[in-house]
Write an enzyme that holds these catalytic residues in place. Structure first.
Site, PDB file in Angstrom:
ATOM      1  N   ARG A 269       0.828  -1.213   0.000  1.00  0.00           N
ATOM      2  CA  ARG A 269       0.000   0.000   0.000  1.00  0.00           C
ATOM      3  C   ARG A 269       0.859   1.257   0.000  1.00  0.00           C
ATOM      4  O   ARG A 269       0.545   2.230  -0.687  1.00  0.00           O
ATOM      5  CB  ARG A 269      -0.943   0.017   1.203  1.00  0.00           C
ATOM      6  CG  ARG A 269      -2.041  -1.024   1.121  1.00  0.00           C
ATOM      7  CD  ARG A 269      -2.866  -1.057   2.386  1.00  0.00           C
ATOM      8  NE  ARG A 269      -1.989  -1.380   3.512  1.00  0.00           N
ATOM      9  CZ  ARG A 269      -2.254  -1.103   4.774  1.00  0.00           C
ATOM     10  NH1 ARG A 269      -3.376  -0.494   5.102  1.00  0.00           N
ATOM     11  NH2 ARG A 269      -1.413  -1.435   5.732  1.00  0.00           N
TER      12      ARG A 269
ATOM     13  N   ASN B 164      -6.119  -2.671   2.418  1.00  0.00           N
ATOM     14  CA  ASN B 164      -6.080  -4.124   2.591  1.00  0.00           C
ATOM     15  C   ASN B 164      -7.495  -4.658   2.727  1.00  0.00           C
ATOM     16  O   ASN B 164      -8.321  -4.072   3.427  1.00  0.00           O
ATOM     17  CB  ASN B 164      -5.299  -4.511   3.850  1.00  0.00           C
ATOM     18  CG  ASN B 164      -3.805  -4.458   3.657  1.00  0.00           C
ATOM     19  OD1 ASN B 164      -3.308  -4.340   2.544  1.00  0.00           O
ATOM     20  ND2 ASN B 164      -3.079  -4.538   4.751  1.00  0.00           N
TER      21      ASN B 164
END
EC number: 3.6.1.7
Length: 93
Positions: free
Chosen positions: A20, A38
């Protein structure tokens, strides 16, 4: 210069490897707005909005595996119309 938004689901070894954060860095470098998050199934959801050519560059980067520590097995993308105004590129929890 046309603006587009996509949503992508990235599968593989993409959680716990900085995916990320490096996606955020790459998206910011490309001048895109959106987020990376996520998901419960182990994937990462990415929403990216901006110039169509820059969004395509991010998709290509994601398909190439993102950060070195990650392993991308599959990526699904589709056009997206966010229900909110996106500013910047964030990491969501």
């Amino acid at each position: 210069m046309s603006n587009v938004c996509i949503i992508a689901w990235v599968y593989g070894r993409v959680q716990g490897v900085g995916f990320r954060y490096t996606t955020q860095h790459e998206a910011q470098r490309l001048g895109l707005t959106g987020y990376a998050k996520n998901m419960d199934d182990g994937s990462v959801e990415v929403v990216a909005c901006g110039d169509a050519a820059q969004v395509e560059k991010l998709i290509k980067w994601l398909k190439e595996g993102g950060p070195r520590s990650a392993r991308v097995d599959k990526i699904l993308t589709e056009p997206h119309s966010p229900r909110e105004t996106l500013t910047g590129f964030s990491i969501r929890y």
